[in-house]
Design an enzyme around this catalytic site. Structure first.
Site, PDB file in Angstrom:
ATOM      1  NE  ARG A  80      -4.125  -1.695   0.037  1.00 35.64           N
ATOM      2  CZ  ARG A  80      -4.118  -2.700  -0.810  1.00 35.64           C
ATOM      3  NH1 ARG A  80      -3.090  -2.863  -1.631  1.00 35.64           N
ATOM      4  NH2 ARG A  80      -5.110  -3.556  -0.862  1.00 35.64           N
ATOM      5  CD  GLU A  98      -2.126   3.027  -5.992  1.00 36.66           C
ATOM      6  OE1 GLU A  98      -2.959   2.211  -6.410  1.00 36.66           O
ATOM      7  OE2 GLU A  98      -1.011   2.705  -5.571  1.00 36.66           O
TER       8      GLU A  98
END
Length: 329
Positions: A234, A263
């Protein structure tokens, strides 16, 4: 009497999602695929559906959960393992069921992590570009062996364990930190010891309040000069600004990322003709010892098949009021 089909709204749908799911949908289930991510604005697209199917970067905060509840959605089917993007208390308050795919192919992510390590350590991405231009000079391509290197693994779940088994084949010295796991495939150590001893550090832990920015200024200070850091878990496990400072000071010798904290604004899209406003990400791209892939660690044929199968099994169990093995709320 004909029963109306069960309707699912897919968000953040890519071509490969449509192809994979359409071929497996039961006859009494219909799907509509939206390329938009689920958020406060796009949530209105879910009106008239029975369930939504979401991915890692969809927004399922309290506002979105309440909006879904108001239009009658009672099932959120995540086609991913992580659920840190879901406001679980809000879902519980609305009596909304959230299910996920807890393990689709641990080997897929583990093997991608190794691919990043080998690419950086042997500079194969640079060699590829040189040879394409008929440049066969080896200067600047000096790499290092994984044999006898100390590799620290943070998180020894299914993916972390698969990764360790691969490393053992390289005869690496593997140590790990995981307060919730015990294993004889690697040596358990404290987090501080892992930072201090590792030549390579790989992150394979979930994102929680305890692991948010687990790689920060203080952690980086404890690491060996020239350490390689790899994150396929993550994005928010890493304080990106701190890593940039460590790259500039040469403390970090290599950085490989398949995930990035911001992202959702970049990944899974073709941005080749766009101006990217994220200055932090753009700064990362300037370093010759940084390798970034766009969250493709999960993306294998085997993993996609498992994601589809488990997602549809979760939906079927919900419809038939059977026990939900993969429920998170």
């Amino acid at each position: 009497m004909t029963t109306a089909p069960f309707r699912i709204a897919f968000f953040s749908a890519q071509k490969y999602d449509i192809s994979a799911f359409d071929s497996q949908l039961p006859n009494d289930v219909t799907a509509e695929y939206f390329t938009q991510p689920l958020n406060e604005i796009s949530v209105k697209l879910a009106e008239g559906f029975d369930a939504v199917c979401c991915f890692v970067n969809d927004t399922l905060n309290e506002t979105v959960i309440n909006a879904l509840n108001e239009i009658g959605i009672k099932l959120v089917a995540l086609r991913c393992a992580g659920f840190n993007n879901v406001d679980i208390p809000a879902a519980n308050h609305c009596k909304m069921v959230v299910v996920r795919v807890p393990a689709y192919s641990p080997e897929a992510v583990a093997e991608h992590c190794l691919a990043l390590i080998l690419t950086l350590s042997r500079k194969t991405h640079k060699a590829y570009n040189r040879v394409k231009e008929n440049n066969f000079d080896l200067n600047g391509l000096l790499g290092f062996n994984l044999h006898n290197k100390t590799v620290g693994v943070i998180g020894l779940g299914k993916i972390g364990s698969a990764f360790v088994k691969i490393l053992n084949g390289f005869d690496a010295n593997v140590i790990y930190f995981d307060p919730f796991a015990e294993s004889d495939i690697a040596t358990p150590v404290s987090l501080e010891t892992l930072y201090q001893q590792s030549d390579i550090i790989a992150l394979h832990c979930p994102l929680t309040n305890d692991t948010l920015h687990i790689i920060n200024e203080q952690a980086l200070e404890q690491m060996k000069p020239g350490v390689m850091l790899v994150n396929t878990s993550r994005g928010a496990l890493i304080d990106t600004a701190a890593c940039i400072r460590a790259l500039k000071s040469r403390k970090l010798g290599y950085l490989a990322l398949d995930v990035y904290e911001q992202e959702s604004e970049l990944f899974f899209k073709d941005m080749s003709c766009e101006i990217i406003d994220d200055d932090v990400f753009q700064r990362l791209l300037t370093f010759p010892n940084v390798l970034i892939t766009g969250h493709q660690g999960f993306f294998t044929q085997e993993a996609m098949s498992e994601i589809v199968a488990t997602t549809l099994e979760n939906i079927s169990a919900f419809r038939l009021q059977q026990p939900l093995e993969n429920q998170v709320s």
